[in-house]
Write a protein that holds these residues in place. Structure first.
Motif, PDB file in Angstrom:
ATOM      1  N   LEU A  94    -127.037 -12.541 -27.109  1.00  0.00           N
ATOM      2  CA  LEU A  94    -126.559 -11.900 -25.889  1.00  0.00           C
ATOM      3  C   LEU A  94    -125.038 -11.976 -25.814  1.00  0.00           C
ATOM      4  O   LEU A  94    -124.460 -13.050 -25.967  1.00  0.00           O
ATOM      5  N   ILE A  95    -124.416 -10.821 -25.576  1.00  0.00           N
ATOM      6  CA  ILE A  95    -122.993 -10.747 -25.269  1.00  0.00           C
ATOM      7  C   ILE A  95    -122.888 -10.544 -23.766  1.00  0.00           C
ATOM      8  O   ILE A  95    -123.545  -9.663 -23.204  1.00  0.00           O
ATOM      9  N   ILE A  96    -122.070 -11.367 -23.132  1.00  0.00           N
ATOM     10  CA  ILE A  96    -121.813 -11.212 -21.696  1.00  0.00           C
ATOM     11  C   ILE A  96    -120.351 -10.822 -21.528  1.00  0.00           C
ATOM     12  O   ILE A  96    -119.460 -11.546 -21.988  1.00  0.00           O
ATOM     13  N   LEU A  97    -120.104  -9.702 -20.882  1.00  0.00           N
ATOM     14  CA  LEU A  97    -118.730  -9.350 -20.551  1.00  0.00           C
ATOM     15  C   LEU A  97    -118.365 -10.107 -19.280  1.00  0.00           C
ATOM     16  O   LEU A  97    -118.862  -9.807 -18.199  1.00  0.00           O
ATOM     17  N   GLY A  98    -117.488 -11.105 -19.440  1.00  0.00           N
ATOM     18  CA  GLY A  98    -117.064 -11.901 -18.301  1.00  0.00           C
ATOM     19  C   GLY A  98    -115.816 -11.359 -17.643  1.00  0.00           C
ATOM     20  O   GLY A  98    -115.691 -11.363 -16.424  1.00  0.00           O
ATOM     21  N   VAL A  99    -114.875 -10.892 -18.459  1.00  0.00           N
ATOM     22  CA  VAL A  99    -113.605 -10.355 -17.971  1.00  0.00           C
ATOM     23  C   VAL A  99    -113.305  -9.094 -18.769  1.00  0.00           C
ATOM     24  O   VAL A  99    -113.418  -9.098 -19.992  1.00  0.00           O
ATOM     25  N   ASN A 100    -112.913  -8.050 -18.093  1.00  0.00           N
ATOM     26  CA  ASN A 100    -112.684  -6.773 -18.767  1.00  0.00           C
ATOM     27  C   ASN A 100    -111.232  -6.608 -19.215  1.00  0.00           C
ATOM     28  O   ASN A 100    -110.493  -5.770 -18.717  1.00  0.00           O
ATOM     29  N   HIS A 101    -110.844  -7.401 -20.223  1.00  0.00           N
ATOM     30  CA  HIS A 101    -109.524  -7.245 -20.835  1.00  0.00           C
ATOM     31  C   HIS A 101    -109.421  -5.858 -21.476  1.00  0.00           C
ATOM     32  O   HIS A 101    -110.413  -5.313 -21.969  1.00  0.00           O
ATOM     33  N   ASP A 102    -108.213  -5.310 -21.498  1.00  0.00           N
ATOM     34  CA  ASP A 102    -107.998  -3.981 -22.088  1.00  0.00           C
ATOM     35  C   ASP A 102    -108.504  -3.907 -23.527  1.00  0.00           C
ATOM     36  O   ASP A 102    -109.065  -2.890 -23.934  1.00  0.00           O
ATOM     37  N   GLU A 103    -108.303  -4.980 -24.302  1.00  0.00           N
ATOM     38  CA  GLU A 103    -108.716  -4.987 -25.704  1.00  0.00           C
ATOM     39  C   GLU A 103    -110.210  -4.744 -25.883  1.00  0.00           C
ATOM     40  O   GLU A 103    -110.654  -4.216 -26.891  1.00  0.00           O
ATOM     41  N   PHE A 104    -110.993  -5.136 -24.896  1.00  0.00           N
ATOM     42  CA  PHE A 104    -112.446  -5.029 -25.013  1.00  0.00           C
ATOM     43  C   PHE A 104    -112.934  -3.581 -24.934  1.00  0.00           C
ATOM     44  O   PHE A 104    -114.065  -3.291 -25.336  1.00  0.00           O
TER      45      PHE A 104
ATOM     46  N   GLN B 217    -123.544  -4.600 -33.787  1.00  0.00           N
ATOM     47  CA  GLN B 217    -125.000  -4.640 -33.596  1.00  0.00           C
ATOM     48  C   GLN B 217    -125.756  -5.221 -34.797  1.00  0.00           C
ATOM     49  O   GLN B 217    -126.604  -6.087 -34.618  1.00  0.00           O
ATOM     50  N   PRO B 218    -125.456  -4.807 -36.043  1.00  0.00           N
ATOM     51  CA  PRO B 218    -126.214  -5.359 -37.167  1.00  0.00           C
ATOM     52  C   PRO B 218    -125.974  -6.855 -37.415  1.00  0.00           C
ATOM     53  O   PRO B 218    -126.760  -7.500 -38.101  1.00  0.00           O
ATOM     54  N   LEU B 219    -124.901  -7.392 -36.874  1.00  0.00           N
ATOM     55  CA  LEU B 219    -124.583  -8.804 -37.065  1.00  0.00           C
ATOM     56  C   LEU B 219    -125.398  -9.722 -36.165  1.00  0.00           C
ATOM     57  O   LEU B 219    -125.515 -10.913 -36.433  1.00  0.00           O
ATOM     58  N   MET B 220    -125.965  -9.160 -35.117  1.00  0.00           N
ATOM     59  CA  MET B 220    -126.646  -9.969 -34.109  1.00  0.00           C
ATOM     60  C   MET B 220    -128.121 -10.171 -34.428  1.00  0.00           C
ATOM     61  O   MET B 220    -128.761  -9.308 -35.024  1.00  0.00           O
ATOM     62  N   ALA B 221    -128.652 -11.306 -34.007  1.00  0.00           N
ATOM     63  CA  ALA B 221    -130.083 -11.573 -34.149  1.00  0.00           C
ATOM     64  C   ALA B 221    -130.870 -10.681 -33.200  1.00  0.00           C
ATOM     65  O   ALA B 221    -131.954 -10.194 -33.531  1.00  0.00           O
ATOM     66  N   GLN B 222    -130.329 -10.482 -32.013  1.00  0.00           N
ATOM     67  CA  GLN B 222    -130.900  -9.553 -31.039  1.00  0.00           C
ATOM     68  C   GLN B 222    -129.733  -8.956 -30.258  1.00  0.00           C
ATOM     69  O   GLN B 222    -128.935  -9.697 -29.675  1.00  0.00           O
ATOM     70  N   ALA B 223    -129.630  -7.648 -30.253  1.00  0.00           N
ATOM     71  CA  ALA B 223    -128.467  -6.972 -29.672  1.00  0.00           C
ATOM     72  C   ALA B 223    -128.674  -6.702 -28.183  1.00  0.00           C
ATOM     73  O   ALA B 223    -129.225  -5.681 -27.793  1.00  0.00           O
ATOM     74  N   ASN B 224    -128.223  -7.632 -27.366  1.00  0.00           N
ATOM     75  CA  ASN B 224    -128.254  -7.500 -25.915  1.00  0.00           C
ATOM     76  C   ASN B 224    -126.833  -7.627 -25.396  1.00  0.00           C
ATOM     77  O   ASN B 224    -126.070  -8.463 -25.875  1.00  0.00           O
ATOM     78  N   ILE B 225    -126.495  -6.821 -24.401  1.00  0.00           N
ATOM     79  CA  ILE B 225    -125.205  -6.962 -23.738  1.00  0.00           C
ATOM     80  C   ILE B 225    -125.412  -6.915 -22.233  1.00  0.00           C
ATOM     81  O   ILE B 225    -126.156  -6.079 -21.721  1.00  0.00           O
ATOM     82  N   PHE B 226    -124.778  -7.853 -21.561  1.00  0.00           N
ATOM     83  CA  PHE B 226    -124.832  -7.964 -20.110  1.00  0.00           C
ATOM     84  C   PHE B 226    -123.422  -7.678 -19.604  1.00  0.00           C
ATOM     85  O   PHE B 226    -122.533  -8.503 -19.713  1.00  0.00           O
ATOM     86  N   ASP B 227    -123.233  -6.474 -19.097  1.00  0.00           N
ATOM     87  CA  ASP B 227    -121.933  -6.005 -18.637  1.00  0.00           C
ATOM     88  C   ASP B 227    -121.790  -6.355 -17.156  1.00  0.00           C
ATOM     89  O   ASP B 227    -122.286  -5.640 -16.292  1.00  0.00           O
ATOM     90  N   THR B 228    -121.105  -7.443 -16.868  1.00  0.00           N
ATOM     91  CA  THR B 228    -120.985  -7.894 -15.483  1.00  0.00           C
ATOM     92  C   THR B 228    -119.898  -7.145 -14.713  1.00  0.00           C
ATOM     93  O   THR B 228    -119.725  -7.380 -13.518  1.00  0.00           O
ATOM     94  N   ARG B 229    -119.173  -6.253 -15.386  1.00  0.00           N
ATOM     95  CA  ARG B 229    -118.066  -5.532 -14.743  1.00  0.00           C
ATOM     96  C   ARG B 229    -118.288  -4.016 -14.692  1.00  0.00           C
ATOM     97  O   ARG B 229    -117.417  -3.292 -14.229  1.00  0.00           O
ATOM     98  N   ASN B 230    -119.440  -3.550 -15.182  1.00  0.00           N
ATOM     99  CA  ASN B 230    -119.713  -2.118 -15.286  1.00  0.00           C
ATOM    100  C   ASN B 230    -118.530  -1.421 -15.977  1.00  0.00           C
ATOM    101  O   ASN B 230    -118.039  -0.388 -15.547  1.00  0.00           O
ATOM    102  N   PHE B 231    -118.118  -2.005 -17.083  1.00  0.00           N
ATOM    103  CA  PHE B 231    -116.923  -1.621 -17.826  1.00  0.00           C
ATOM    104  C   PHE B 231    -117.236  -0.629 -18.949  1.00  0.00           C
ATOM    105  O   PHE B 231    -116.434   0.231 -19.268  1.00  0.00           O
ATOM    106  N   TYR B 232    -118.392  -0.773 -19.535  1.00  0.00           N
ATOM    107  CA  TYR B 232    -118.753   0.034 -20.700  1.00  0.00           C
ATOM    108  C   TYR B 232    -119.635   1.212 -20.322  1.00  0.00           C
ATOM    109  O   TYR B 232    -120.356   1.175 -19.322  1.00  0.00           O
TER     110      TYR B 232
END
Length: 133
Positions: free
Chosen positions: A82-92, A101-116
C-alpha cells in the motif's frame, strides 16, 4: 485524521496475511517544505510502527533524515502492499505509477489528498482508494 487513515489502511489490507509493507509519500507538515514538526503524518507513521503487522517506510524528498526514510522511491515500493499519499509535494505529480506497479506485491494506493487522477491510477494497475470515498 491519522487514526482514520490507519484504520482504513488496515481494512484495505485486511485480506493479506503476514506483515504488510506500507509506503507513505510525504511526511511534512504541509507540501513542499522540510518541517515534520506537528505533522499529522508523523502520528500515522507512529501508529504503523506500533503495529507488528506492518512494515512502514517514508519517502519524502524534502526530509534530510529520519529512521524510516527511504531515499529511492523504487526501492521503497518494492514488495509493498500500500502506498499512502500523506502530503502532496509537487514532485509527486510526476511519479510514473505504471513503472512502480510491477515492483509491488499488491498495487494499492490510498490518496488522502485527492491529488491523483483516479482513472490513471487504475489504468496503471492500481487499486485506488480516496479518503472520503
Amino acid at each position: 485524521m491519522p487514526h482514520h487513515v490507519f484504520n482504513r489502511s488496515k481494512t484495505i489490507l485486511s485480506e493479506i496475511g503476514g506483515v504488510k509493507k506500507v509506503i507513505i509519500l510525504g511526511a511534512t507538515y504541509k507540501p513542499n517544505i522540510d518541517d515534520i514538526r506537528e505533522s499529522p503524518v508523523m502520528e500515522l507513521v507512529e501508529l504503523f510502527k506500533q503495529d507488528p503487522n506492518f512494515d512502514v517506510c517514508i519517502y519524502d524528498p524534502h526530509i534530510a533524515s529520519h529512521e524510516l526514510l527511504c531515499t529511492d522511491l523504487e526501492e521503497a515500493v518494492s514488495g509493498g502492499h500500500l502506498i499512502i499519499l500523506g502530503v502532496n509535494h509537487d514532485e509527486f505529480a510526476k511519479i510514473n505509477f505504471s513503472k512502480l506497479q510491477p515492483l509491488m506485491a499488491q498495487a494499492n494506493i490510498f490518496d488522502t489528498r485527492n491529488f491523483y487522477d483516479r482513472s490513471a491510477l487504475i489504468a496503471a494497475g492500481f487499486n485506488s482508494y480516496l479518503l472520503g470515498a
